[in-house]
Design an enzyme around this catalytic site. Structure first.
Site, mmCIF file in Angstrom:
data_model
loop_
_atom_site.group_PDB
_atom_site.id
_atom_site.type_symbol
_atom_site.label_atom_id
_atom_site.label_comp_id
_atom_site.label_asym_id
_atom_site.label_seq_id
_atom_site.Cartn_x
_atom_site.Cartn_y
_atom_site.Cartn_z
ATOM 1 N N CYS A 1 42.823 34.774 41.683
ATOM 2 C CA CYS A 1 42.310 34.379 40.369
ATOM 3 C C CYS A 1 41.268 33.273 40.488
ATOM 4 O O CYS A 1 41.298 32.477 41.426
ATOM 5 C CB CYS A 1 43.433 33.850 39.500
ATOM 6 S SG CYS A 1 44.827 34.956 39.362
ATOM 7 N N ARG B 1 36.395 36.873 45.036
ATOM 8 C CA ARG B 1 37.760 36.497 45.396
ATOM 9 C C ARG B 1 38.762 37.587 45.040
ATOM 10 O O ARG B 1 39.923 37.509 45.430
ATOM 11 C CB ARG B 1 38.131 35.190 44.695
ATOM 12 C CG ARG B 1 37.230 34.035 45.128
ATOM 13 C CD ARG B 1 37.433 32.848 44.244
ATOM 14 N NE ARG B 1 38.690 32.200 44.527
ATOM 15 C CZ ARG B 1 38.824 31.146 45.317
ATOM 16 N NH1 ARG B 1 37.767 30.628 45.883
ATOM 17 N NH2 ARG B 1 39.993 30.605 45.528
ATOM 18 N N TRP C 1 43.904 38.182 38.922
ATOM 19 C CA TRP C 1 44.428 39.100 39.930
ATOM 20 C C TRP C 1 45.909 39.222 39.603
ATOM 21 O O TRP C 1 46.668 38.259 39.759
ATOM 22 C CB TRP C 1 44.204 38.505 41.312
ATOM 23 C CG TRP C 1 44.534 39.399 42.461
ATOM 24 C CD1 TRP C 1 43.756 40.390 42.991
ATOM 25 C CD2 TRP C 1 45.727 39.375 43.260
ATOM 26 N NE1 TRP C 1 44.392 40.979 44.048
ATOM 27 C CE2 TRP C 1 45.601 40.381 44.242
ATOM 28 C CE3 TRP C 1 46.886 38.608 43.232
ATOM 29 C CZ2 TRP C 1 46.588 40.635 45.188
ATOM 30 C CZ3 TRP C 1 47.873 38.858 44.170
ATOM 31 C CH2 TRP C 1 47.715 39.863 45.139
ATOM 32 N N ASN D 1 45.790 29.763 37.416
ATOM 33 C CA ASN D 1 45.908 30.369 38.752
ATOM 34 C C ASN D 1 47.265 29.973 39.307
ATOM 35 O O ASN D 1 47.661 28.810 39.157
ATOM 36 C CB ASN D 1 44.843 29.821 39.709
ATOM 37 C CG ASN D 1 43.467 30.362 39.409
ATOM 38 O OD1 ASN D 1 43.301 31.193 38.530
ATOM 39 N ND2 ASN D 1 42.479 29.873 40.149
ATOM 40 N N GLY D 2 47.938 30.889 39.984
ATOM 41 C CA GLY D 2 49.213 30.541 40.600
ATOM 42 C C GLY D 2 50.355 31.308 39.971
ATOM 43 O O GLY D 2 50.153 32.283 39.233
ATOM 44 N N LYS E 1 40.086 45.674 59.546
ATOM 45 C CA LYS E 1 38.797 45.825 58.853
ATOM 46 C C LYS E 1 38.701 47.219 58.253
ATOM 47 O O LYS E 1 38.333 47.395 57.102
ATOM 48 C CB LYS E 1 37.598 45.622 59.797
ATOM 49 C CG LYS E 1 37.282 44.220 60.216
ATOM 50 C CD LYS E 1 36.742 43.317 59.149
ATOM 51 C CE LYS E 1 37.825 42.640 58.364
ATOM 52 N NZ LYS E 1 38.400 41.425 58.828
ATOM 53 N N GLU F 1 41.260 47.812 55.291
ATOM 54 C CA GLU F 1 41.116 47.058 54.041
ATOM 55 C C GLU F 1 39.908 47.485 53.215
ATOM 56 O O GLU F 1 39.959 47.397 51.993
ATOM 57 C CB GLU F 1 41.122 45.539 54.284
ATOM 58 C CG GLU F 1 39.937 44.991 55.018
ATOM 59 C CD GLU F 1 40.067 43.493 55.308
ATOM 60 O OE1 GLU F 1 40.693 42.773 54.519
ATOM 61 O OE2 GLU F 1 39.529 43.061 56.332
ATOM 62 N N HIS G 1 55.516 55.086 73.643
ATOM 63 C CA HIS G 1 56.922 54.784 73.338
ATOM 64 C C HIS G 1 57.303 55.187 71.921
ATOM 65 O O HIS G 1 58.289 54.692 71.381
ATOM 66 C CB HIS G 1 57.199 53.296 73.580
ATOM 67 C CG HIS G 1 57.050 52.920 75.026
ATOM 68 N ND1 HIS G 1 57.914 53.350 76.011
ATOM 69 C CD2 HIS G 1 56.096 52.198 75.672
ATOM 70 C CE1 HIS G 1 57.518 52.895 77.188
ATOM 71 N NE2 HIS G 1 56.398 52.189 77.014
ATOM 72 N N LYS H 1 40.025 37.277 48.092
ATOM 73 C CA LYS H 1 39.404 36.539 49.190
ATOM 74 C C LYS H 1 40.244 35.345 49.599
ATOM 75 O O LYS H 1 40.408 35.053 50.764
ATOM 76 C CB LYS H 1 38.004 36.077 48.760
ATOM 77 C CG LYS H 1 37.240 35.331 49.836
ATOM 78 C CD LYS H 1 36.850 36.244 50.972
ATOM 79 C CE LYS H 1 36.133 35.553 52.091
ATOM 80 N NZ LYS H 1 36.169 36.373 53.324
#
Ligand code: F6R
Length: 605
Positions: free
Chosen positions: A2, A27, A74, A100-101, A486, A489, A505, A600
């Site tokens: 966020c 972000r 987010w 945020n949080g 990489k 994502e 294995h 981010k």
């Protein structure tokens, strides 16, 4: 994750907020909103699911004001939707809040204080704005006291809050705990943001906030108080980033720009940390603390953790000091037995990763020395560790980290050399880090100049595959983990980085006709073994691709890397993986810089 922006005292508040939110897009977010008001009693709340562009269209021409707050969300509590987007508003429409949080005890608070309130969202944030309203309207507290009382109920929750009261139109109420927030100092106006990049076009002078502080911000006034209500004086710090550095120029995506910047980042680190004779120049106190350590503990998450895996080999081989690498979210709640004199190294591009910060808080409680290696000056982990070394990579905007990874490894190499020289390790004396970083920079340049080759390999092998493997041993295994991350994502190909000897294995059962298996071969002692493992998968139908250093290359190898010291090959072998991921994502038509579900800067645990 966020993002928060706020401004007071500027007639162009709407465009400042929208531009600021755009700067925070990188972000990661799924909805956004703003609340603005003016001195004549007009106010506007606009929220939208999706991109800032959509919000901008919804805002249109009519919305205006001189004070306001904005947010990119987010989702944590409740799906991405207009109702759950911030600002959240109190039932009577008086208070507006962005957050945020995560509020850990929001259900308890809801039951204890707000059982008669009908909630419009599923967010933890709405509970907070309703609580402030409750304390103002039912207990007759001032807005500030109601805010303070609300904060006192939040236990260990993480938050960056920006609150507005419609009846006090030019005031922003700010508080933070564990989540970053800065006050930007202007002339006749002030701004608030969770990342200075959002407001660099307004000011370069910022005040950092400590956990537990409350700030009242007006156009000509910034009043900071601590938890006890005592006033706090603090001088602003100057952010030395040119707003243009955070611009993608003619590049289609930031990620490509950042991949291309890597040779210069190598040169910059040489300039900053090595003298003309190629000797490291590192703070004396830091060196003394490092020399006193009997074991190094590198703690990090994601890509930074992968850079730590390479760093551990550098510290062990050049400085002869045992080094462990830990995933921060695991270490935080499962601390292993430590050596008698541990020294902690936090690798974090953003300097804000909540998982890593949790470890640092524990480390500080135990009074162990620590170093944060970060790209962001004045970030939380930088402020709270004993020492900081900066990566000097310039802002990294693409969600997928590239130049920060290589900068972290290069700086670890410089530090390992410094420690090895300081403790008389012959391996360190023989390691010419300046010359090697110059070779690396040239090698990187040669690789990024071959973009067409990587686009072609991506189209042939990765574009239409549901899954892929990167394999290698030792340092090549460490890079396999990073190149697989990489790919997954940003292109959503299910990719695994694997120790090549371990495939047989169990995991070799997944190999089918045309499954891409990319072997990284840069270490002499394991080159033959990895080649055998590639044969094993090829015999079962895999499409094999090799990334090999010049001195180990054979006919038929796919990508040849210029030779550098074996301890630094990760700096080159990662670049093809970065470009393969980039082109796979690009040619799938995905948003390379803003992959789904990702953020981010991960400021929640
Ligand atoms: C992947 C990526 C993440 C970060 C991780 C830690 O491309 O960027 O895995 O590396 O979230 O972030 P920092 O380094 O900011 O602590």
């Amino acid at each position: 994750m966020c993002g928060i922006v706020g401004v007071t005292g500027k007639d162009s508040a709407v465009s400042i907020l929208l531009n600021g939110l755009e700067k925070l897009e990188y972000r990661g977010y799924d909805s956004a909103g703003i609340y603005v008001n003016d001195q004549d009693g007009h106010d506007y709340l606009v929220k939208e699911k999706g991109r800032i562009d959509d919000l901008r269209k919804e805002v249109g021409e009519a919305v205006h004001g001189s004070t306001g707050i904005g947010h990119t969300r987010w989702a944590t509590h409740g799906e991405p939707s207009v109702a759950n987007a911030h600002p959240q508003v109190s039932a009577d429409g008086r208070f507006y809040l962005v957050h945020n949080g995560v509020i850990e005890n929001f259900q308890d608070l809801k039951q204890a204080y707000l059982s008669d309130v009908t909630f419009k969202s599923q967010t933890d944030t709405e509970v907070i704005v309703q609580l402030v309203d409750r304390f103002v309207t039912k207990e007759n507290l001032s807005t500030l006291d109601a805010f303070r009382k609300t904060l006192s109920l939040l236990g260990h929750s993480s938050y960056g809050f920006l609150l507005m009261d419609k009846e006090d139109p030019d005031t922003l109420y700010v508080a933070k705990n564990k989540s970053p927030l800065l006050i930007g100092v202007g002339d006749g106006f002030n701004v608030v943001c969770s990342d200075s990049l959002a407001m660099l076009d307004q000011t370069k002078d910022f005040l950092e906030l400590q956990d537990g502080e409350i700030v009242v911000v007006k156009p000509n006034e910034i009043k900071i108080t601590n938890q006890a209500g005592e006033s706090v004086e603090r001088k602003p710090f100057h952010v030395d980033i040119d707003a243009a550095q955070a611009d993608k120029g003619t590049y289609p995506f930031y990620m490509l720009k950042e991949i291309d910047e890597q040779p210069n980042v190598m040169r910059k680190l040489s300039q900053v940390y090595l003298n003309d004779a190629g000797e490291p120049v590192i703070n004396d106190d830091l060196m003394t603390a490092l020399k006193a350590a009997d074991r190094l503990y590198i703690v990090a998450a994601g890509t930074s953790y992968h850079a730590g895996l390479v760093g551990a080999k550098l510290f062990e081989s050049l400085a002869g000091v045992p080094t462990e690498v830990h995933v921060s979210s695991e270490f935080a709640y499962n601390q292993p037995l430590l050596s008698a004199h541990p020294f902690f190294i936090f690798l974090t591009q953003s300097g804000e990763t909540a998982d890593s910060r949790e470890v640092l808080l524990n480390v500080n409680e135990q009074h162990f020395p620590s170093l944060t290696i970060t790209n962001v000056p004045n970030s939380t982990l930088s402020r709270e560790a004993t020492y900081t070394l900066l990566l000097h990579a310039g802002p990294e905007i693409a969600v997928a980290s590239t130049k920060a990874y290589t900068a972290q490894i290069a700086l670890e190499a410089i530090l390992a050399k410094a420690l090895g020289v300081a403790t008389n390790q012959p391996a360190a004396d023989d390691f010419d880090v300046k010359q090697q970083l110059a070779l690396v920079a040239n090698g990187m340049q040669a690789l990024v100049d071959e973009k067409d080759t990587f686009e072609k390999i991506s189209k042939d092998a990765l574009l239409n595959t549901p899954n892929a493997f990167y394999i290698g041993r030792g340092l090549d295994y460490a890079v396999s983990l990073e190149t697989a991350l990489k790919l997954k994502e940003i292109s959503y190909v299910q990719a695994e980085g694997f120790a090549s000897g371990e495939l047989k294995h169990g995991t070799i059962a997944l190999i089918e006709k045309d499954t891409p298996v990319i072997g990284i071969i840069t270490q002499k002692n394991t080159a033959g073994l990895t080649r055998s493992n590639l044969q094993e998968v090829a015999a079962r139908g895999a499409k094999t691709i090799t990334i090999v250093t010049d001195n180990l290359a054979k006919d038929g190898d796919t990508v040849i890397l210029p030779a550098v010291d074996e301890r630094l090959t990760a700096l080159l072998s990662v670049v093809p993986g970065q470009l393969l991921a980039y082109y796979t994502s690009l040619n799938k038509g995905l948003d390379v810089d803003k992959p789904r579900n990702l953020a981010k800067s991960v400021t929640v645990e």
